[in-house]
Scaffold this motif. Structure first.
Motif, PDB file in Angstrom:
ATOM      1  N   LEU A  15     -44.246 -18.462 -45.586  1.00 42.18           N
ATOM      2  CA  LEU A  15     -43.675 -19.745 -45.183  1.00 42.18           C
ATOM      3  C   LEU A  15     -44.534 -20.891 -45.707  1.00 42.18           C
ATOM      4  CD1 LEU A  15     -42.842 -18.947 -41.446  1.00 42.18           C
ATOM      5  CD2 LEU A  15     -41.237 -19.098 -43.351  1.00 42.18           C
ATOM      6  N   SER A  16     -43.903 -22.007 -46.027  1.00 41.50           N
ATOM      7  CA  SER A  16     -44.614 -23.193 -46.533  1.00 41.50           C
ATOM      8  C   SER A  16     -45.132 -24.053 -45.386  1.00 41.50           C
ATOM      9  CB  SER A  16     -43.684 -24.029 -47.427  1.00 41.50           C
ATOM     10  OG  SER A  16     -43.328 -23.326 -48.567  1.00 41.50           O
ATOM     11  N   GLN A  17     -45.723 -23.427 -44.407  1.00 39.65           N
ATOM     12  CA  GLN A  17     -46.286 -24.114 -43.246  1.00 39.65           C
ATOM     13  C   GLN A  17     -47.467 -23.286 -42.753  1.00 39.65           C
ATOM     14  OE1 GLN A  17     -42.470 -23.909 -41.340  1.00 39.65           O
ATOM     15  NE2 GLN A  17     -43.166 -22.398 -39.845  1.00 39.65           N
ATOM     16  N   PHE A  18     -48.225 -23.844 -41.812  1.00 36.34           N
ATOM     17  CA  PHE A  18     -49.440 -23.177 -41.353  1.00 36.34           C
ATOM     18  C   PHE A  18     -49.269 -22.407 -40.054  1.00 36.34           C
ATOM     19  CE2 PHE A  18     -51.235 -25.950 -44.512  1.00 36.34           C
ATOM     20  CZ  PHE A  18     -52.288 -25.211 -45.018  1.00 36.34           C
ATOM     21  N   THR A  19     -48.143 -22.557 -39.381  1.00 38.41           N
ATOM     22  CA  THR A  19     -47.922 -21.827 -38.131  1.00 38.41           C
ATOM     23  C   THR A  19     -46.529 -21.220 -38.129  1.00 38.41           C
ATOM     24  OG1 THR A  19     -47.076 -23.802 -37.011  1.00 38.41           O
ATOM     25  CG2 THR A  19     -49.446 -23.359 -36.797  1.00 38.41           C
ATOM     26  N   ASP A  20     -46.392 -20.160 -37.325  1.00 36.27           N
ATOM     27  CA  ASP A  20     -45.093 -19.533 -37.152  1.00 36.27           C
ATOM     28  C   ASP A  20     -45.089 -18.852 -35.801  1.00 36.27           C
ATOM     29  OD1 ASP A  20     -42.448 -18.649 -38.058  1.00 36.27           O
ATOM     30  OD2 ASP A  20     -43.362 -16.656 -38.042  1.00 36.27           O
ATOM     31  N   GLN A  21     -44.036 -19.083 -35.040  1.00 43.98           N
ATOM     32  CA  GLN A  21     -43.939 -18.546 -33.679  1.00 43.98           C
ATOM     33  C   GLN A  21     -43.755 -17.034 -33.638  1.00 43.98           C
ATOM     34  OE1 GLN A  21     -44.527 -20.452 -31.087  1.00 43.98           O
ATOM     35  NE2 GLN A  21     -44.656 -22.309 -32.302  1.00 43.98           N
ATOM     36  N   VAL A  22     -43.254 -16.440 -34.728  1.00 44.06           N
ATOM     37  CA  VAL A  22     -42.957 -15.004 -34.688  1.00 44.06           C
ATOM     38  C   VAL A  22     -43.876 -14.175 -35.579  1.00 44.06           C
ATOM     39  CG1 VAL A  22     -40.563 -15.310 -33.958  1.00 44.06           C
ATOM     40  CG2 VAL A  22     -41.102 -15.256 -36.390  1.00 44.06           C
ATOM     41  N   GLY A  23     -44.969 -14.743 -36.055  1.00 43.90           N
ATOM     42  CA  GLY A  23     -45.988 -13.978 -36.746  1.00 43.90           C
ATOM     43  C   GLY A  23     -45.749 -13.679 -38.217  1.00 43.90           C
ATOM     44  N   ARG A  24     -44.854 -14.432 -38.866  1.00 42.10           N
ATOM     45  CA  ARG A  24     -44.665 -14.219 -40.304  1.00 42.10           C
ATOM     46  C   ARG A  24     -45.837 -14.819 -41.082  1.00 42.10           C
ATOM     47  NH1 ARG A  24     -38.694 -16.718 -40.379  1.00 42.10           N
ATOM     48  NH2 ARG A  24     -39.862 -18.166 -39.086  1.00 42.10           N
ATOM     49  N   ALA A  25     -45.995 -14.390 -42.321  1.00 36.19           N
ATOM     50  CA  ALA A  25     -47.076 -14.900 -43.173  1.00 36.19           C
ATOM     51  C   ALA A  25     -46.879 -16.397 -43.412  1.00 36.19           C
ATOM     52  CB  ALA A  25     -47.101 -14.153 -44.497  1.00 36.19           C
ATOM     53  N   THR A  26     -47.968 -17.147 -43.326  1.00 37.96           N
ATOM     54  CA  THR A  26     -47.939 -18.601 -43.533  1.00 37.96           C
ATOM     55  C   THR A  26     -49.064 -19.001 -44.487  1.00 37.96           C
ATOM     56  OG1 THR A  26     -49.464 -19.147 -41.744  1.00 37.96           O
ATOM     57  CG2 THR A  26     -47.119 -18.941 -41.149  1.00 37.96           C
ATOM     58  N   LEU A  27     -49.143 -20.287 -44.791  1.00 32.80           N
ATOM     59  CA  LEU A  27     -50.207 -20.802 -45.636  1.00 32.80           C
ATOM     60  C   LEU A  27     -51.590 -20.513 -45.051  1.00 32.80           C
ATOM     61  CD1 LEU A  27     -48.685 -24.294 -46.563  1.00 32.80           C
ATOM     62  CD2 LEU A  27     -48.581 -22.156 -47.875  1.00 32.80           C
ATOM     63  N   LYS A  28     -51.672 -20.460 -43.723  1.00 36.66           N
ATOM     64  CA  LYS A  28     -52.948 -20.206 -43.047  1.00 36.66           C
ATOM     65  C   LYS A  28     -53.560 -18.868 -43.478  1.00 36.66           C
ATOM     66  CE  LYS A  28     -52.697 -18.664 -38.984  1.00 36.66           C
ATOM     67  NZ  LYS A  28     -52.358 -18.409 -37.615  1.00 36.66           N
ATOM     68  N   ASP A  29     -52.714 -17.923 -43.889  1.00 38.79           N
ATOM     69  CA  ASP A  29     -53.210 -16.621 -44.324  1.00 38.79           C
ATOM     70  C   ASP A  29     -53.895 -16.679 -45.693  1.00 38.79           C
ATOM     71  OD1 ASP A  29     -52.178 -15.153 -42.038  1.00 38.79           O
ATOM     72  OD2 ASP A  29     -50.195 -15.479 -42.912  1.00 38.79           O
ATOM     73  N   PHE A  30     -53.791 -17.806 -46.393  1.00 37.12           N
ATOM     74  CA  PHE A  30     -54.331 -17.924 -47.743  1.00 37.12           C
ATOM     75  C   PHE A  30     -55.233 -19.137 -47.944  1.00 37.12           C
ATOM     76  CE2 PHE A  30     -50.316 -15.689 -47.913  1.00 37.12           C
ATOM     77  CZ  PHE A  30     -50.599 -14.598 -48.715  1.00 37.12           C
ATOM     78  N   VAL A  31     -54.863 -20.277 -47.374  1.00 37.54           N
ATOM     79  CA  VAL A  31     -55.572 -21.538 -47.622  1.00 37.54           C
ATOM     80  C   VAL A  31     -56.488 -21.828 -46.444  1.00 37.54           C
ATOM     81  CG1 VAL A  31     -55.311 -24.007 -48.064  1.00 37.54           C
ATOM     82  CG2 VAL A  31     -53.644 -22.386 -49.004  1.00 37.54           C
ATOM     83  N   THR A  32     -57.778 -21.988 -46.738  1.00 40.49           N
ATOM     84  CA  THR A  32     -58.778 -22.155 -45.682  1.00 40.49           C
ATOM     85  C   THR A  32     -59.227 -23.595 -45.488  1.00 40.49           C
ATOM     86  OG1 THR A  32     -60.505 -21.684 -47.306  1.00 40.49           O
ATOM     87  CG2 THR A  32     -59.663 -19.809 -46.035  1.00 40.49           C
TER      88      THR A  32
END
Length: 193
Positions: A15-32
Motif C-alpha cells: 500500500l502507498s501509505q504507512f498504516t493499515d488496519q488489517v495488516g497488509r504490507a505498507t511503506l513502513k515495511d520498507f522506508v525508515t
C-alpha cells in the motif's frame, strides 16, 4: 529546515501509505525515514516509482492536477492493441462519466523489469503487449480503466518516471523495495513556488 525527498520502488502488493488496519504490507515495511509521505499514490496491485517527502508545499505542487506533471507508466496488457485503440487512448477515453485528458501512448518492447511476485496470470493462447503511457492526471485506477475501456485489460502496471519542470525522476538503479534520497541535482529539478 532541510526537507527530505526520497525515491522508492514500490513492490507489487504494498500500500502507498504507512498504516493499515488489517495488516497488509505498507511503506513502513520498507522506508525508515520518519515524517515523509507519498506524493500521489500507486494502487496496491501496481508497482514502481513513488516520491516521498516531508515538504508539504512541494507535495501539493507535484500531486495537484492543476500542475499537470507527467507520469510515465509501463503497462502490460492482454492481447495486442491495434493502431485505432492506441489512438483512442491518446485522444482520451470516457471512464466512469469522466473523459480523460489526452495522453502519450506508444507500443514498446518489453522493458527490463525484475519478475513480479506473484507473476501475472499466464494464458498460453492469449498474447500480451507492452505500452508506454504518459499521463498528466492521476484519477483512481486510471490507467487500468483506460486500457479496459478500449478492450485491452492491464495485467501489470509499473510507474517508471515522474517528469518535472527541469528533468525527471526514474527507477534507474533501484530494485523493488529499495529507496534512496534524491541527489542534489535531482532536487534542483523539483518545482519551486
Amino acid at each position: 529546515m532541510a526537507y527530505r525527498y526520497l525515491i522508492f520502488y514500490k513492490p507489487y502488493g504494498v500500500l502507498s501509505q504507512f498504516t493499515d488496519q488489517v495488516g497488509r504490507a505498507t511503506l513502513k515495511d520498507f522506508v525508515t525515514v520518519p515524517g515523509v509521505y507519498a506524493v500521489g499514490r500507486l494502487d496496491r496491485d501496481s508497482e514502481g516509482l513513488l516520491l516521498l517527502t516531508d515538504d508539504g508545499p512541494m507535495q501539493h505542487r507535484l500531486s495537484h492536477p492543476k500542475f499537470s506533471h507527467g507520469r510515465q507508466y509501463w503497462v502490460q496488457v492482454e492481447r495486442q492493441p491495434d493502431a485505432q485503440s492506441l489512438e483512442r487512448l491518446r485522444r482520451g477515453v470516457t471512464i466512469r462519466d469522466y473523459r480523460t485528458r489526452p495522453a502519450q501512448v506508444s507500443a514498446i518492447a518489453p522493458p527490463n523489469l525484475p519478475p513480479r511476485n506473484p507473476p501475472i496470470r499466464y494464458r498460453k493462447q492469449v498474447p500480451t503487449a507492452w505500452l508506454e503511457m504518459v499521463l498528466t492526471e492521476g484519477k483512481n485506477r486510471q490507467v487500468r480503466r483506460m486500457t479496459a475501456a478500449v478492450g485491452f485489460p492491464t495485467l501489470r502496471l509499473v510507474r517508471s518516471a515522474i517528469f518535472l519542470p527541469q528533468g525527471h525522476l526514474s527507477l534507474q538503479g533501484l530494485a523493488p523495495g529499495q529507496w534512496r534520497d534524491l541527489t542534489p541535482e535531482e532536487q534542483r529539478h523539483l518545482p519551486r513556488p
